[in-house]
Design an enzyme around this catalytic site. Structure first.
Site, PDB file in Angstrom:
ATOM      1  N   ASP A 131      17.473  -8.160  -2.225  1.00  0.00           N
ATOM      2  CA  ASP A 131      16.511  -9.265  -2.264  1.00  0.00           C
ATOM      3  C   ASP A 131      15.119  -8.672  -2.107  1.00  0.00           C
ATOM      4  OD1 ASP A 131      16.633 -12.601  -1.346  1.00  0.00           O
ATOM      5  OD2 ASP A 131      14.761 -11.474  -1.242  1.00  0.00           O
ATOM      6  N   ILE A 132      14.214  -9.120  -2.996  1.00  0.00           N
ATOM      7  CA  ILE A 132      12.862  -8.564  -3.001  1.00  0.00           C
ATOM      8  C   ILE A 132      12.156  -8.800  -1.667  1.00  0.00           C
ATOM      9  CG2 ILE A 132      11.600 -10.587  -3.925  1.00  0.00           C
ATOM     10  CD1 ILE A 132      10.334  -8.567  -5.954  1.00  0.00           C
TER      11      ILE A 132
ATOM     12  N   ASN B 159      22.562 -21.012   0.025  1.00  0.00           N
ATOM     13  CA  ASN B 159      21.732 -22.208   0.102  1.00  0.00           C
ATOM     14  C   ASN B 159      21.934 -23.066  -1.139  1.00  0.00           C
ATOM     15  OD1 ASN B 159      20.703 -21.089   2.450  1.00  0.00           O
ATOM     16  ND2 ASN B 159      18.984 -20.121   1.405  1.00  0.00           N
TER      17      ASN B 159
ATOM     18  N   GLN C 271      17.133 -23.614  -0.954  1.00  0.00           N
ATOM     19  CA  GLN C 271      17.389 -22.918  -2.217  1.00  0.00           C
ATOM     20  C   GLN C 271      16.109 -22.920  -3.042  1.00  0.00           C
ATOM     21  OE1 GLN C 271      20.551 -24.470  -4.717  1.00  0.00           O
ATOM     22  NE2 GLN C 271      20.527 -22.643  -6.023  1.00  0.00           N
TER      23      GLN C 271
ATOM     24  N   HIS D 143      23.635 -17.898  -5.468  1.00  0.00           N
ATOM     25  CA  HIS D 143      23.622 -16.552  -4.894  1.00  0.00           C
ATOM     26  C   HIS D 143      24.020 -16.617  -3.430  1.00  0.00           C
ATOM     27  CE1 HIS D 143      19.660 -18.433  -4.671  1.00  0.00           C
ATOM     28  NE2 HIS D 143      19.570 -17.885  -3.472  1.00  0.00           N
TER      29      HIS D 143
ATOM     30  N   HIS E 211      23.381 -14.710   0.187  1.00  0.00           N
ATOM     31  CA  HIS E 211      22.534 -13.765   0.932  1.00  0.00           C
ATOM     32  C   HIS E 211      23.372 -13.021   1.967  1.00  0.00           C
ATOM     33  CE1 HIS E 211      18.426 -15.473   0.014  1.00  0.00           C
ATOM     34  NE2 HIS E 211      19.121 -16.576  -0.187  1.00  0.00           N
TER      35      HIS E 211
HETATM   36  P1  5GP Z   1      17.012 -18.899  -2.014  1.00  0.00           P
HETATM   37  O1  5GP Z   1      15.706 -19.281  -1.374  1.00  0.00           O
HETATM   38  O2  5GP Z   1      17.172 -19.581  -3.343  1.00  0.00           O
HETATM   39  O3  5GP Z   1      18.213 -19.047  -1.131  1.00  0.00           O
HETATM   40  O4  5GP Z   1      16.904 -17.342  -2.262  1.00  0.00           O
HETATM   41  C1  5GP Z   1      16.272 -16.801  -3.367  1.00  0.00           C
HETATM   42  C2  5GP Z   1      15.968 -15.378  -3.023  1.00  0.00           C
HETATM   43  O5  5GP Z   1      15.652 -14.697  -4.219  1.00  0.00           O
HETATM   44  C3  5GP Z   1      14.772 -15.208  -2.090  1.00  0.00           C
HETATM   45  O6  5GP Z   1      15.200 -14.612  -0.860  1.00  0.00           O
HETATM   46  C4  5GP Z   1      13.811 -14.320  -2.869  1.00  0.00           C
HETATM   47  O7  5GP Z   1      13.196 -13.332  -2.081  1.00  0.00           O
HETATM   48  C5  5GP Z   1      14.718 -13.701  -3.918  1.00  0.00           C
HETATM   49  N1  5GP Z   1      14.031 -13.379  -5.150  1.00  0.00           N
HETATM   50  C6  5GP Z   1      13.237 -14.215  -5.861  1.00  0.00           C
HETATM   51  N2  5GP Z   1      12.763 -13.583  -6.950  1.00  0.00           N
HETATM   52  C7  5GP Z   1      13.307 -12.340  -6.917  1.00  0.00           C
HETATM   53  C8  5GP Z   1      13.191 -11.213  -7.808  1.00  0.00           C
HETATM   54  O8  5GP Z   1      12.513 -11.224  -8.820  1.00  0.00           O
HETATM   55  N3  5GP Z   1      13.889 -10.099  -7.460  1.00  0.00           N
HETATM   56  C9  5GP Z   1      14.651 -10.041  -6.347  1.00  0.00           C
HETATM   57  N4  5GP Z   1      15.286  -8.880  -6.109  1.00  0.00           N
HETATM   58  N5  5GP Z   1      14.784 -11.076  -5.497  1.00  0.00           N
HETATM   59  C10 5GP Z   1      14.111 -12.215  -5.791  1.00  0.00           C
END
Ligand code: 5GP
Ligand code: ZN
Length: 146
Positions: free
Chosen positions: A30-31, A87, A94, A100, A102
């Site tokens: 995760d970035i 999420n 989310q 995805h 985590h």
């Molecule tokens: P969510 O908030 O949907 O549960 O998690 C999405 C996750 O995707 C976030 O933790 C965010 O840092 C990660 N993310 C978003 N864009 C990118 C990307 O371009 N590359 C990577 N490696 N992670 C990303």
């Protein structure tokens, strides 16, 4: 899905730091690196959220969870724990609508990750819990028919 960021990562159109890949899944860092080693596991098939999995896809994706968890434990022996989160929906945090999972290794109580679990047990009695369970059981019974 042309505009999905994780589909673009899967297709190699934008860079990612991969840790595991097979025909069904990709795992990559995760970035945001909430904590060091924060990893995402995604199905290669675009599904927006948990509700869109069929049993076969769920098996192909979720069966990788324990091995990734063990790999993180081995890679970061200093971690004291691991949170695994999926999420679903904006309200549930989310932000990317390609499902995805985590994996967040935990190092200290103030390492950047927080979850708050309210304890509302005193607001429920046996009857109200039974009524809640009945709603879920009825919905599950319909799932089994479909
Ligand atoms: P969510 O908030 O949907 O549960 O998690 C999405 C996750 O995707 C976030 O933790 C965010 O840092 C990660 N993310 C978003 N864009 C990118 C990307 O371009 N590359 C990577 N490696 N992670 C990303
Ligand atoms: Zn996608």
């Amino acid at each position: 899905m042309d505009n999905c960021i994780f589909c673009k990562i899967i297709r190699g159109e934008i860079p990612s730091v991969k840790v595991y890949e097979d025909d069904d899944v990709l795992a990559f860092l995760d970035i945001s690196q909430v904590t060091p080693g924060h990893t995402l596991l995604v199905p290669k098939k675009h599904v927006p959220d948990i509700y869109a999995y069929d049993t076969d896809l769920a098996t192909r994706v979720f069966s990788h969870v324990p091995e990734i968890a063990r790999a993180l434990k081995q890679a970061f022996p200093e971690a004291q724990g691991l949170n695994i989160c999926n999420n679903n929906g904006e309200l549930a945090y989310q932000s990317v609508f390609h499902s995805h999972i985590h994996f967040v290794p935990r190092y200290t109580s103030d390492d950047g990750f927080k979850m708050h679990w309210a304890n509302n047990a005193d607001q429920y009695d046996q009857a109200s819990l039974t009524a809640i369970a009945a709603k879920i059981k009825s919905a599950l019974a319909k799932e089994e028919v479909e």
